[in-house]
Design a protein around this motif. Structure first.
Motif, short mmCIF file in Angstrom:
data_model
loop_
_atom_site.label_atom_id
_atom_site.label_comp_id
_atom_site.label_asym_id
_atom_site.label_seq_id
_atom_site.Cartn_x
_atom_site.Cartn_y
_atom_site.Cartn_z
N SER A 23 -6.31 0.11 -4.82
CA SER A 23 -6.37 -0.83 -3.71
C SER A 23 -7.80 -1.18 -3.30
O SER A 23 -8.02 -2.19 -2.65
N LYS B 263 0.84 -1.20 0.00
CA LYS B 263 0.00 0.00 0.00
C LYS B 263 0.87 1.24 0.00
O LYS B 263 1.90 1.31 0.68
N ASP C 139 -7.89 4.48 1.14
CA ASP C 139 -7.09 3.43 0.52
C ASP C 139 -7.18 3.60 -0.98
O ASP C 139 -8.20 3.30 -1.59
N CYS C 140 -6.11 4.08 -1.58
CA CYS C 140 -6.26 4.42 -3.00
C CYS C 140 -5.27 3.74 -3.92
O CYS C 140 -5.64 3.37 -5.03
N SER D 19 -1.67 6.35 1.33
CA SER D 19 -2.98 5.80 1.63
C SER D 19 -3.13 5.75 3.15
O SER D 19 -2.17 5.65 3.89
#
Length: 93
Positions: A66, A38, A49-50, A42
């Motif tokens: 994600s 991650k 959460d990107c 994020s």
């Protein structure tokens, strides 16, 4: 952008659902077995959460959403990824 075959070692290739048996076999995609991590940008807040990344061979980098890990990933060749990171670190972007 060109990604060398070594960067996709172990990838599982499949034909696009838009390809057909009458000369329309135009696109194949690869499922890459990679260790995804991650982004440090994020977070655990709703919608935070990107981005996930995976380091591939030859310095290549794969990026994906994600929130939808089975969606396609963007793959950048090692030189392109290094130039992008250098530009970010240099304040050019």
């Amino acid at each position: 952008m060109t990604v060398t075959a070594d960067a996709l070692t172990g990838a599982g290739w499949y034909k696009s659902s838009y390809s057909d048996g009458h000369g329309g076999n135009c696109v194949e995609s690869a499922r890459v077995n990679a260790d995804w991590f991650k982004s440090s940008y994020s977070n655990d807040t709703p919608g935070g959460d990107c981005v996930e990344g995976a380091r591939l061979a030859d310095g290549a980098m794969a990026l994906r959403d994600s929130k939808d890990p089975h969606s396609p990933a963007f793959v950048f060749g090692g030189g392109a990824w290094a130039a992008f990171v250098d530009a970010l670190n240099g304040g050019q972007l």
